[in-house]
Write an enzyme that holds these catalytic residues in place. Structure first.
Site, PDB file in Angstrom:
ATOM      1  N   ILE A 140     -11.379  -1.747  -4.009  1.00 12.28           N
ATOM      2  CA  ILE A 140     -11.702  -0.651  -5.347  1.00 12.28           C
ATOM      3  C   ILE A 140     -10.656   0.046  -4.977  1.00 12.28           C
ATOM      4  CG2 ILE A 140     -13.987  -1.148  -4.990  1.00 12.28           C
ATOM      5  CD1 ILE A 140     -14.328   0.903  -3.322  1.00 12.28           C
ATOM      6  N   ASP A 141     -10.800   1.492  -5.690  1.00 10.17           N
ATOM      7  CA  ASP A 141      -9.541   2.387  -5.708  1.00 10.17           C
ATOM      8  C   ASP A 141      -9.275   3.143  -4.812  1.00 10.17           C
ATOM      9  OD1 ASP A 141      -8.841   1.665  -8.152  1.00 10.17           O
ATOM     10  OD2 ASP A 141      -9.683   2.549  -9.988  1.00 10.17           O
ATOM     11  N   GLN A 142      -8.826   4.311  -4.648  1.00 11.24           N
ATOM     12  CA  GLN A 142      -8.909   4.853  -3.086  1.00 11.24           C
ATOM     13  C   GLN A 142      -9.568   6.412  -3.902  1.00 11.24           C
ATOM     14  OE1 GLN A 142      -5.018   6.489  -2.636  1.00 11.24           O
ATOM     15  NE2 GLN A 142      -5.693   8.498  -1.016  1.00 11.24           N
TER      16      GLN A 142
END
Length: 312
Positions: A140-142
Site C-alpha cells: 500500500i502507499d507510503q
C-alpha cells in the site's frame, strides 16, 4: 552536540514533527525527515526523537535540533524498540499480517534506499527469531495506513499472489473525501495508465493499448458538512487507484497532495497525509483454504480527523 537548531514559532505550533522537519528551510522533504528520525538524528527539547514520534505535535518554543552527521547514524537503526513498535494483527507458520503506520514504505525502493519501510521491521522480527527474510505479497502507499500481508516462504507467497492476481481477496479501505458522492453508493470504473515520468496514474481511453481497467465499489458511511467518510472495496489493485478514482469524480481525498486540481483554497481541511486507511483484508488461507479476515482500526490521526469533521 552539533547540528542545526530550530525554535518552533507560534505559526508552526500544532504542526507534526515530520512535517516541520520536511520544510525546505530544514531537511527539505518528508522522506529525509523520516530517515533522520529513523537514524537517531533528531532531538526535541534535548531528547532524541524516534520514528514513532513523527506525528508528535510541536508547541511554540520547542527546540528541534537536527544532527545530520551524528556518529553512528549513517545507517538505519535495527533496534529492539522498532521491532516492538510493529503492530502485528495475525501471525502463523505461513504468513504475517501487520498494521502499517502512515509514513513508512511497504517495501524498500531502490531509488529511495534511505527511507525506512515496514518490510525492514518485519525482517528485523524474523531475524530476531532466527527466521529467513519475509516475502512480499502486496503493498500500500507510503502515506496510507493499514493492513499488509507478508509470506514466510516462497510457496505461500506464490499462492497468495495468485489470489491477488485473480482479484479474489476482499480489500476494503476507508477514505475521507471532499464533498458528498452522488449517488451515495455505486461503482467507479476507469481506464488508467501509469506515467513513468511523473510517477502518477492518469485517465486514458479504453482503447489505449497501455490502459488498465480500474474498478472500485464505494458507499458513504458518514456525511459531514464539507466531506464524507466512504468505504471503498477494490476489485482491481492499480497503484494509487482510490486516490485517482476519487479525484476524477471531484472528491479529492482530504490531505491529498498529488491527485488534486485547482488552488489549495479548494481543500481547506488540514490533514498531514491522504486520509486513506486499509481497513479490512480477507482471503483464502494458503495452507488449508479456510477464509481468514482481518481488520485494523484507523490510527489516531484518522480518528481525530473524523472527530473534527463531526464537530464542524
Amino acid at each position: 552536540m552539533s547540528g542545526s537548531e530550530f525554535i518552533v514559532s507560534a505559526e508552526d505550533a500544532g504542526v507534526r514533527l515530520d512535517k516541520f522537519l520536511a520544510s525546505p528551510a530544514r531537511v527539505g522533504s518528508r522522506a529525509r525527515a523520516v530517515a533522520a528520525l529513523e537514524r537517531g538524528k533528531v532531538f526535541v527539547n534535548g531528547h532524541e526523537a524516534a520514528l514513532s514520534q513523527a506525528s508528535t505535535r510541536l508547541s511554540a518554543g520547542d527546540t528541534v535540533r537536527v544532527w545530520m552527521d551524528r556518529p553512528g547514524s549513517s545507517k538505519p537503526r535495527r533496534v529492539a524498540s522498532q521491532v516492538g513498535d510493529l503492530h502485528v494483527i495475525y501471525e502463523d507458520e505461513w504468513l504475517l499480517v501487520v498494521n502499517k503506520p502512515a509514513g513508512l514504505l511497504s517495501v524498500p525502493l531502490e531509488r529511495r534506499s534511505d527511507v525506512p519501510s515496514i518490510y525492514d521491521q518485519v525482517e528485523d522480527r524474523f531475524r530476531s527469531r532466527g527466521k529467513r527474510r519475509p516475502f512480499v505479497v502486496h503493498r500500500i502507499d507510503q502515506d496510507t495506513s493499514g493492513l499488509v500481508v507478508f509470506a514466510k516462504d516462497p510457496q505461500t507467497q506464490s499462492r497468495l499472489k495468485v489470489q491477488f492476481k485473480r482479484r479474489e481477496p476482499d480489500r476494503i479501505y476507508w477514505a475521507v473525501v471532499y464533498g458528498q458522492p452522488s449517488p451515495p453508493s455505486g461503482t467507479w470504473r476507469d481506464h488508467l495508465v501509469w506515467d513513468e515520468k511523473a510517477l502518477i496514474q492518469k485517465e486514458t481511453h479504453p482503447r489505449d493499448p497501455r490502459a488498465s481497467e480500474a474498478v472500485s465499489e464505494y458507499r458513504t458511511l458518514e456525511a459531514f458538512r464539507d466531506a464524507s467518510l466512504v468505504e471503498v472495496r477494490l476489485h482491481t489493485g492499480r497503484r494509487n487507484q482510490i486516490r485517482i478514482q476519487a479525484r476524477l469524480r471531484g472528491h479529492t481525498l482530504v490531505g491529498e497532495d498529488r491527485y488534486v486540481y485547482g488552488p489549495d483554497t479548494l481543500r481547506p481541511i488540514n490533514f498531514e497525509r491522504q486520509a486513506l486507511h486499509a481497513y479490512r483484508l480477507a482471503f483464502q488461507h494458503p495452507d488449508d483454504g479456510r477464509r481468514v479476515e482481518f481488520e485494523a482500526p484507523p490510527p489516531a490521526d484518522f480518528m481525530s480527523l473524523l472527530k473534527r469533521l463531526r464537530r464542524a
